[in-house]
Design a protein around this motif. Structure first.
Motif, PDB file in Angstrom:
ATOM      1  N   MET A   1      -3.588   6.950   4.507  1.00 53.18           N
ATOM      2  CA  MET A   1      -3.981   5.802   3.713  1.00 53.18           C
ATOM      3  C   MET A   1      -3.735   6.126   2.235  1.00 53.18           C
ATOM      4  N   ARG A   2      -2.996   5.263   1.564  1.00 48.83           N
ATOM      5  CA  ARG A   2      -2.666   5.507   0.157  1.00 48.83           C
ATOM      6  C   ARG A   2      -3.370   4.478  -0.724  1.00 48.83           C
ATOM      7  N   ALA A   3      -3.657   4.918  -1.937  1.00 50.58           N
ATOM      8  CA  ALA A   3      -4.406   4.053  -2.848  1.00 50.58           C
ATOM      9  C   ALA A   3      -3.495   3.019  -3.507  1.00 50.58           C
ATOM     10  N   VAL A   4      -4.038   1.849  -3.687  1.00 45.97           N
ATOM     11  CA  VAL A   4      -3.381   0.829  -4.502  1.00 45.97           C
ATOM     12  C   VAL A   4      -3.933   1.004  -5.915  1.00 45.97           C
ATOM     13  N   VAL A   5      -3.034   1.087  -6.894  1.00 48.27           N
ATOM     14  CA  VAL A   5      -3.493   1.360  -8.255  1.00 48.27           C
ATOM     15  C   VAL A   5      -3.290   0.143  -9.139  1.00 48.27           C
ATOM     16  N   LYS A   6      -4.363  -0.253  -9.797  1.00 50.93           N
ATOM     17  CA  LYS A   6      -4.260  -1.338 -10.786  1.00 50.93           C
ATOM     18  C   LYS A   6      -5.243  -1.041 -11.906  1.00 50.93           C
ATOM     19  N   ASN A   7      -4.775  -1.170 -13.111  1.00 54.21           N
ATOM     20  CA  ASN A   7      -5.619  -0.915 -14.286  1.00 54.21           C
ATOM     21  C   ASN A   7      -6.335   0.430 -14.205  1.00 54.21           C
ATOM     22  N   ARG A   8      -5.601   1.432 -13.796  1.00 57.93           N
ATOM     23  CA  ARG A   8      -6.093   2.815 -13.719  1.00 57.93           C
ATOM     24  C   ARG A   8      -7.236   3.000 -12.711  1.00 57.93           C
TER      25      ARG A   8
ATOM     26  N   LEU B 160       5.729  -1.246  -2.825  1.00 60.07           N
ATOM     27  CA  LEU B 160       5.068  -2.543  -2.964  1.00 60.07           C
ATOM     28  C   LEU B 160       3.565  -2.391  -2.721  1.00 60.07           C
ATOM     29  N   ARG B 161       3.242  -1.607  -1.711  1.00 62.47           N
ATOM     30  CA  ARG B 161       1.840  -1.454  -1.345  1.00 62.47           C
ATOM     31  C   ARG B 161       1.089  -0.502  -2.264  1.00 62.47           C
ATOM     32  N   SER B 162       1.812   0.243  -3.116  1.00 62.99           N
ATOM     33  CA  SER B 162       1.113   1.077  -4.089  1.00 62.99           C
ATOM     34  C   SER B 162       0.542   0.204  -5.203  1.00 62.99           C
ATOM     35  N   THR B 163       1.042  -1.007  -5.298  1.00 62.86           N
ATOM     36  CA  THR B 163       0.614  -1.923  -6.362  1.00 62.86           C
ATOM     37  C   THR B 163      -0.325  -3.000  -5.855  1.00 62.86           C
ATOM     38  N   LYS B 164      -0.114  -3.414  -4.633  1.00 58.26           N
ATOM     39  CA  LYS B 164      -0.910  -4.504  -4.085  1.00 58.26           C
ATOM     40  C   LYS B 164      -1.187  -4.242  -2.610  1.00 58.26           C
ATOM     41  N   ALA B 165      -2.433  -4.442  -2.206  1.00 60.85           N
ATOM     42  CA  ALA B 165      -2.793  -4.168  -0.813  1.00 60.85           C
ATOM     43  C   ALA B 165      -2.296  -5.299   0.082  1.00 60.85           C
ATOM     44  N   LEU B 166      -1.030  -5.229   0.453  1.00 61.09           N
ATOM     45  CA  LEU B 166      -0.445  -6.266   1.309  1.00 61.09           C
ATOM     46  C   LEU B 166      -0.167  -5.676   2.681  1.00 61.09           C
ATOM     47  N   ASP B 167      -0.558  -6.377   3.733  1.00 60.55           N
ATOM     48  CA  ASP B 167      -0.213  -5.918   5.070  1.00 60.55           C
ATOM     49  C   ASP B 167       1.187  -6.423   5.424  1.00 60.55           C
ATOM     50  N   TYR B 168       1.781  -5.834   6.449  1.00 58.85           N
ATOM     51  CA  TYR B 168       3.158  -6.200   6.816  1.00 58.85           C
ATOM     52  C   TYR B 168       3.284  -7.683   7.146  1.00 58.85           C
ATOM     53  N   ASN B 169       2.266  -8.199   7.809  1.00 66.66           N
ATOM     54  CA  ASN B 169       2.324  -9.598   8.218  1.00 66.66           C
ATOM     55  C   ASN B 169       2.429 -10.517   6.999  1.00 66.66           C
TER      56      ASN B 169
END
Lengths: 464, 265
Positions: A1-8, B160-169
């Motif tokens: 599971m990897r972190a989503v980063v926004k605004n630090r 893409l998912r490092s920026t926004k928590a989007l699932d594949y669907n």
């Protein structure tokens, strides 16, 4: 599971059921190593999509968070839960709780630095008076205005007036805070908050990459809020002197506000003044004096540093920058790109009023800045994947554009690392008005690449 | 990333139901398990699949069961139809998995676990309908489709998912207007699966609650069952935990009976 980063803020979002058996699979060693590399101030595990957890499962997460807190010197905790989950966690850990609990991510964001100059009115309540005070201080430090309810009854009354508050903070607990120095932005000035004794550790706790990024993107006034500083030693003095010398290259100014010299040698003040630092008694002495702000450079975002030319190394890597940009654009728009023109020149943008832009810096083995200029239509289209709908909300578009350019930055970093070129990326910045961008990059030359996506044009500009 | 053209190409490549399977299913629909076993005998791969499947610990037989009529007798019409659909699904699964860290064995195990637990849920709900029992078999299609469409695009998706928590669907839907469940429906249509299977699948997505009360309730059960399974250690490790979006609110009404049924403490 990897972190989503926004605004630090890094957020991990497990789903479903968590127990002692499956919890290690959510946070593997590989995941922890990847998290350690992130440039964040706060790491959270969101419980929004967790329907069940038990003590054993949570223990494994807490242990991982504690380790990351120690290694990265960041605040850690959980967020996005309801009252039932909050009560369960408090029951599990009681007064031994070291991590933070934020009822929502929106509340968590109030406790970290932001690139946005936003001060919010928030309603705050916790039945523990020391927690109330700790949270209120942190919120003040981050530039917000907390209204503190002293009792549950007062809280219940005040929260009826929902529209009066940006956020209502309850079922929230402040654990060990990060040891990095709190940062906030007011207009074009950046304010760092210092506490206690300043010694050699300042170099570790100060986020130098954030500071360099701020210089690169045009900030010229940096204020150290030193009201709560007790004293400093020679190591800290040397650190500030070096920082000031580096800032001078950009014609930037560094100030101390509220520093007293009861326990700090008076000679330090002279040494720091010689290094170019300035001292003020009150924050308002600077922030409310428009003339002084102008003089100190906070009324302008222009780059002060002498112009640096593109070098051979960076030009050699140009195809990677373009590839990263093009493939990301193609991914986001599901359209094919065509390269139209490549030239070394000053940034030249036609029809400026119909365009918006974003930029991201990189530094390390090579350094520079990528600027992307979008027609509004293509910006909207490329953000649709992130937003999930067509929108005309410019704030939302600019936010998504920042995320978008962050993806490109991440891709550049990854492509360069394949060639053993190591770089870090800075926070992205967006520009709703092109003249603001032109003011920042001034007369810098760079490589301008004009691209076409279907019927839309798009500009990539790489400079130093 | 994934285009509508690629999706159409994928759908066009879905093989029709093999003749032996068609015939076996037809006999099962008539309730004639002896003829169904005889028809299944003609397909060596199916024969082997059935033998391996029913001899798994999850079925709890002490001695080895190898005779096809015996297997069909044990499974009954509902169980036999469900197993055949599972087999058809396994024909669609890739030779090797790249996006998800799965193997044939772990995928079959997932199918078996879902089928077994779905059976328990239907018993709890007092539903005895072979088509509804078989509906669970279509659920793993979403995993196979996701693997096929995204396997070469891990890096793009990771960024893409490092920026926004989007699932594949969600990613697929936003890119192409079609989601994993829509494509699963295409598979179900191509294989002439009953309409109830398709309706239940859409209700399970959590995105399209059904106006039919039974389908709506069963869809919620299936949504929770899926995420219960995808929370198991091996499937979290395989990268399956967040490939779809789990909606806690959607399953609130059946959460308590679910925990009792699955013995969750």
């Amino acid at each position: 599971m990897r972190a989503v980063v926004k605004n630090r803020i890094g957020v991990l979002t497990p789903q479903g059921f968590i127990d002692g058996i499956n919890a290690p699979s959510f946070l593997t060693l590989e995941d922890l190593h990847a998290t350690e590399k992130l440039n964040i101030d706060l790491l959270l595990i969101s419980l929004k999509k967790v329907i069940f957890f038990n003590r054993n499962g949570l223990d494994i997460f807490v242990k991982a968070l504690d380790n990351l807190h120690s290694k990265m010197k960041i605040a850690v905790g959980f967020c996005d839960y309801d009252h039932k989950k909050y009560s369960a966690i408090m029951k599990f850990y009681g007064n031994k709780i070291t991590f933070s609990l934020f009822r929502t991510q929106k509340i968590a964001e109030l406790f970290v630095s932001s690139n946005k100059a936003e001060n919010h009115d928030v309603l705050l309540y916790n039945d523990d008076p020391s927690q109330r005070s700790a949270m209120a201080i942190e919120l003040f430090d981050h530039g917000h205005n907390p209204v503190i309810a002293q009792s549950q009854k007062e809280f219940n009354e005040k929260k009826q007036n929902k529209d009066a508050y940006y956020a209502i903070i309850n079922d929230t607990y402040l654990g060990l805070v990060g040891q990095n120095i709190a940062t906030r932005i007011t207009g074009n000035a950046i304010i760092y908050t210092l506490n206690g004794f300043l010694d050699a550790e300042i170099a570790e706790n100060f986020n130098i990459s954030y500071h360099n990024n701020s210089l690169n993107v045009g900030f010229r006034l940096f204020i150290f809020d030193a009201y709560k500083v007790i004293s400093m030693n020679i190591h800290a003095l040397n650190f500030f002197a070096r920082l000031s010398a580096a800032a001078a290259e950009y014609n930037a100014t560094i100030c101390f506000v509220g520093l007293t010299f009861e326990k700090t040698p008076e000679t330090f003040k002279n040494d720091l003044e010689d290094a170019g630092l300035m001292f003020f008694g009150e924050m308002d002495d600077i922030l409310k004096d428009k003339e002084l702000l102008k003089e100190l450079g906070a009324s302008s975002a222009a780059m002060g540093k002498s112009k640096r030319a593109l070098n051979k190394v960076i030009v050699n890597e140009l195809p990677r920058f373009i590839e990263a940009t093009v493939t990301t654009m193609e991914m986001m728009t599901n359209a094919k790109a065509q390269k139209k023109a490549v030239q070394v020149q000053l940034l030249d943008i036609e029809l400026q009023e119909e365009k918006i832009a974003s930029s991201i810096g990189f530094y390390g083995d090579i350094d520079g800045m990528i600027i992307l200029v979008f027609p509004q239509a293509i910006a909207k289209k490329s953000c649709e994947l992130l937003i999930g709908e067509v929108t005309d909300d410019m704030e939302l578009i600019l936010d998504s554009l920042a995320e978008f350019v962050n993806i490109i930055g991440g891709r550049v970093k990854s492509l360069l690392s394949e060639k053993k070129v190591s770089v870090d990326i800075t926070l992205p910045r967006t520009y709703q008005h092109i003249p603001d961008l032109l003011e920042v990059i001034a007369q810098k030359r760079g490589v301008q690449v004009d691209l076409a996506f279907d019927d839309d044009s798009f500009t990539f500009f790489l400079t130093r | 990333m994934v285009t509508e053209k690629e999706i159409q190409h994928y759908i066009d490549k879905i093989p029709p139901t093999p003749a032996v399977l068609q015939q076996t299913l037809a006999f099962i629909n008539e309730g004639d398990l002896t003829k169904a076993a005889k028809a299944a005998q003609e397909d060596p791969a199916l024969r082997s699949y059935l033998k391996v499947l029913v001899n798994r610990p999850i079925y709890g037989f002490k001695g080895e069961v190898s005779n096809l009529p015996q297997i069909f007798g044990i499974l009954g019409t509902s169980g036999a139809q469900q197993v055949l659909y599972n087999y058809m699904m396994s024909l669609l699964s890739p030779d090797s998995w790249h996006l998800f860290k799965l193997t044939d064995l772990s995928f079959h195990e997932l199918q078996a676990q879902l089928s077994r637990k779905w059976h328990d849920i239907l018993q709890y709900e007092g539903i005895n309908d072979k088509d509804i029992e078989s509906a669970i078999t279509l659920l793993p299609a979403s995993i196979i489709i996701c693997e096929a469409l995204f396997k070469g695009r891990q890096e793009e998706v990771a960024l893409l998912r490092s920026t926004k928590a989007l699932d594949y669907n969600t990613i697929l839907k936003r890119l192409s207007g079609k989601d994993l469940f829509d494509i699963s429906e295409d598979i179900a249509n191509s294989w002439e699966m009953p309409q109830i299977v398709i309706d239940l699948l859409h209700a399970t997505s959590g995105l399209h609650p059904s106006s039919d009360k039974t389908v709506d309730r069963l869809g919620r059960w299936m949504h929770l069952l899926l995420f219960f399974e995808l929370s198991q250690e091996n499937y979290v490790k395989a990268g399956l935990n967040d490939f779809l979006d789990f909606d806690i609110d959607y399953v609130e009404a059946i959460y308590e009976p679910f925990t009792t049924l699955m013995d969750i403490q």
